[in-house]
Write a protein that holds these residues in place. Structure first.
Motif, PDB file in Angstrom:
ATOM      1  N   SER A 145       6.765  12.758  18.569  1.00 61.40           N
ATOM      2  CA  SER A 145       5.797  14.346  18.167  1.00 61.40           C
ATOM      3  C   SER A 145       4.214  13.636  18.016  1.00 61.40           C
ATOM      4  N   ASP A 146       3.994  12.751  17.480  1.00 62.55           N
ATOM      5  CA  ASP A 146       2.779  12.762  17.037  1.00 62.55           C
ATOM      6  C   ASP A 146       2.413  11.150  17.738  1.00 62.55           C
ATOM      7  N   CYS A 147       2.871  10.390  18.363  1.00 62.04           N
ATOM      8  CA  CYS A 147       2.424   9.334  19.257  1.00 62.04           C
ATOM      9  C   CYS A 147       3.199   8.867  20.152  1.00 62.04           C
ATOM     10  N   ILE A 148       3.196   7.572  21.075  1.00 62.39           N
ATOM     11  CA  ILE A 148       4.131   6.957  22.132  1.00 62.39           C
ATOM     12  C   ILE A 148       4.517   6.002  21.953  1.00 62.39           C
ATOM     13  N   PHE A 149       5.651   5.459  22.525  1.00 60.96           N
ATOM     14  CA  PHE A 149       5.487   4.275  22.290  1.00 60.96           C
ATOM     15  C   PHE A 149       5.874   3.491  23.717  1.00 60.96           C
ATOM     16  N   VAL A 150       4.960   2.422  23.697  1.00 59.55           N
ATOM     17  CA  VAL A 150       4.655   1.982  25.438  1.00 59.55           C
ATOM     18  C   VAL A 150       4.855   0.671  25.677  1.00 59.55           C
ATOM     19  N   ARG A 151       5.176   0.359  26.541  1.00 53.37           N
ATOM     20  CA  ARG A 151       5.790  -1.608  26.520  1.00 53.37           C
ATOM     21  C   ARG A 151       4.104  -2.072  26.718  1.00 53.37           C
ATOM     22  N   HIS A 152       4.178  -2.965  26.111  1.00 62.19           N
ATOM     23  CA  HIS A 152       2.847  -3.954  26.761  1.00 62.19           C
ATOM     24  C   HIS A 152       2.761  -5.600  25.874  1.00 62.19           C
ATOM     25  N   LEU A 153       2.590  -6.220  26.538  1.00 67.10           N
ATOM     26  CA  LEU A 153       2.804  -7.095  27.174  1.00 67.10           C
ATOM     27  C   LEU A 153       4.422  -8.093  26.617  1.00 67.10           C
ATOM     28  N   ASN A 154       4.502  -8.375  25.445  1.00 67.75           N
ATOM     29  CA  ASN A 154       6.062  -8.688  24.885  1.00 67.75           C
ATOM     30  C   ASN A 154       6.846  -7.587  24.510  1.00 67.75           C
ATOM     31  N   SER A 155       6.570  -6.362  23.739  1.00 67.05           N
ATOM     32  CA  SER A 155       6.670  -5.446  22.326  1.00 67.05           C
ATOM     33  C   SER A 155       6.372  -4.208  23.036  1.00 67.05           C
ATOM     34  N   MET A 156       6.986  -3.491  22.171  1.00 64.70           N
ATOM     35  CA  MET A 156       6.981  -1.736  22.137  1.00 64.70           C
ATOM     36  C   MET A 156       5.376  -1.293  21.118  1.00 64.70           C
ATOM     37  N   VAL A 157       4.901  -0.900  22.007  1.00 66.49           N
ATOM     38  CA  VAL A 157       3.565  -0.353  20.960  1.00 66.49           C
ATOM     39  C   VAL A 157       3.433   0.702  20.657  1.00 66.49           C
ATOM     40  N   LYS A 158       2.649   1.174  19.164  1.00 63.53           N
ATOM     41  CA  LYS A 158       2.910   2.553  19.390  1.00 63.53           C
ATOM     42  C   LYS A 158       1.483   3.082  18.625  1.00 63.53           C
ATOM     43  N   VAL A 159       1.432   4.131  19.624  1.00 68.13           N
ATOM     44  CA  VAL A 159      -0.367   4.386  20.320  1.00 68.13           C
ATOM     45  C   VAL A 159       0.186   6.111  19.788  1.00 68.13           C
ATOM     46  N   PRO A 160      -0.407   6.702  18.703  1.00 68.43           N
ATOM     47  CA  PRO A 160      -1.222   7.211  18.512  1.00 68.43           C
ATOM     48  C   PRO A 160      -1.878   8.872  19.339  1.00 68.43           C
ATOM     49  N   ILE A 161      -1.282   9.583  18.968  1.00 65.79           N
ATOM     50  CA  ILE A 161      -1.185  10.869  19.888  1.00 65.79           C
ATOM     51  C   ILE A 161      -3.034  10.998  19.732  1.00 65.79           C
ATOM     52  N   LYS A 162      -3.295  10.914  18.718  1.00 59.83           N
ATOM     53  CA  LYS A 162      -4.911  11.168  18.334  1.00 59.83           C
ATOM     54  C   LYS A 162      -5.824  10.610  19.151  1.00 59.83           C
ATOM     55  N   ASP A 163      -5.198   9.520  19.678  1.00 56.27           N
ATOM     56  CA  ASP A 163      -5.922   8.189  20.402  1.00 56.27           C
ATOM     57  C   ASP A 163      -5.949   8.487  21.059  1.00 56.27           C
ATOM     58  N   ILE A 164      -4.952   9.213  22.000  1.00 56.90           N
ATOM     59  CA  ILE A 164      -5.664   9.185  23.749  1.00 56.90           C
ATOM     60  C   ILE A 164      -6.150   9.376  24.242  1.00 56.90           C
ATOM     61  N   LEU A 165      -7.403   9.025  24.883  1.00 59.30           N
ATOM     62  CA  LEU A 165      -8.775  10.118  25.964  1.00 59.30           C
ATOM     63  C   LEU A 165      -7.703  10.985  26.820  1.00 59.30           C
ATOM     64  N   TYR A 166      -7.307  10.458  27.644  1.00 56.30           N
ATOM     65  CA  TYR A 166      -6.696  11.000  28.376  1.00 56.30           C
ATOM     66  C   TYR A 166      -5.966   9.600  29.607  1.00 56.30           C
TER      67      TYR A 166
END
Length: 247
Positions: A145-166
């Protein structure tokens, strides 16, 4: 132990160059050399090709940093990260023509350097895997609901929705642009659109999904988010304006 990423520093202020070299060594990278002139950088690349070129825009030799990058790109495909104390539009627009992987504004922190290099390595790896017809492994994306977990390099990274531009389509992939990072995901924009919470995101174009809260400007034919002008047609613009009225 994995092979170290090799980086060439092209910087005519030797104190700054030495400090960058120290930081890169602490971060586990290999510095192939420190050169103060674009002409010397081109010679160095022929004898010892680096994985990344860390390049000052305002070099004092015959070639500035942008001209050095253009000359290099005639014979080599080396990712460029620009260092600059001058971030005006003229320099930025010239530099854009060389398709750099990043800009680091002086003065900068070690974390800025680290993030720019990690992003470049991630982009290069994703590009290589795409060219080889393969996808990054274990690249599943989780949308909460408030973030996306994405694969980045060798781990899963939390990206807050409020920080996403496009989010931009890139063939069968899509690329998330956040306030301080980029992430290449193995998912189509259409599938991503289905996963994202509609109260935050809007598919404004066949190639773009925007975070509504990040809109800076709505013009006749486009909207502006960050430094990016994203096209929008008349019918979708009306839908977007109605959405903004309900927020």
């Amino acid at each position: 132990m994995g092979k170290k990423t090799k980086i060439l520093i092209v910087e005519d202020e030797m104190v700054i160059a030495a400090n960058i070299s120290l930081q890169l060594n602490e971060l586990g990278y290999e510095v192939t050399g420190i050169v103060p002139r674009g002409e010397e950088a081109l010679l160095h690349i022929k004898s010892e090709t680096p994985d990344i070129l860390l390049l000052d825009i305002n070099l004092k030799g015959t070639l500035d940093g942008i001209e050095t990058a253009l000359a290099m790109q005639k014979t080599h495909d080396i990712p460029v990260i620009y260092l600059t104390a001058n971030s005006d539009d003229a320099h930025f627009n010239r530099a854009k023509e060389t398709h750099p992987h990043g800009f680091i504004a002086k003065p900068f922190k070690k974390l800025d350097l680290q993030r720019a290099i990690e992003l470049t390595i991630s982009q290069t790896s994703a590009k290589d895997e795409s060219n080889n017809g393969s996808a990054p492994q274990n690249a599943k994306t989780y949308v909460l609901s408030d973030c996306i977990f994405v694969r980045h390099l060798n781990s899963m990274v939390k990206v807050p929705i409020k920080d996403i531009l496009y989010i931009e389509a890139e063939r069968n992939y899509c690329r998330i642009f956040s306030s301080n990072q980029e992430y290449l995901l193995v998912i189509t924009l259409k599938e991503m659109d289905k996963k994202l919470p509609s109260r935050h995101f809007f598919r404004i174009h066949r190639s773009y999904i925007i975070n509504i809260s990040q809109i800076k400007e709505i013009a006749t034919t486009h909207i502006v988010i960050g430094r990016k002008a994203i096209p929008i047609n008349k019918s979708l613009k009306k839908v977007l304006l109605r959405r903004l009225q309900t927020i």
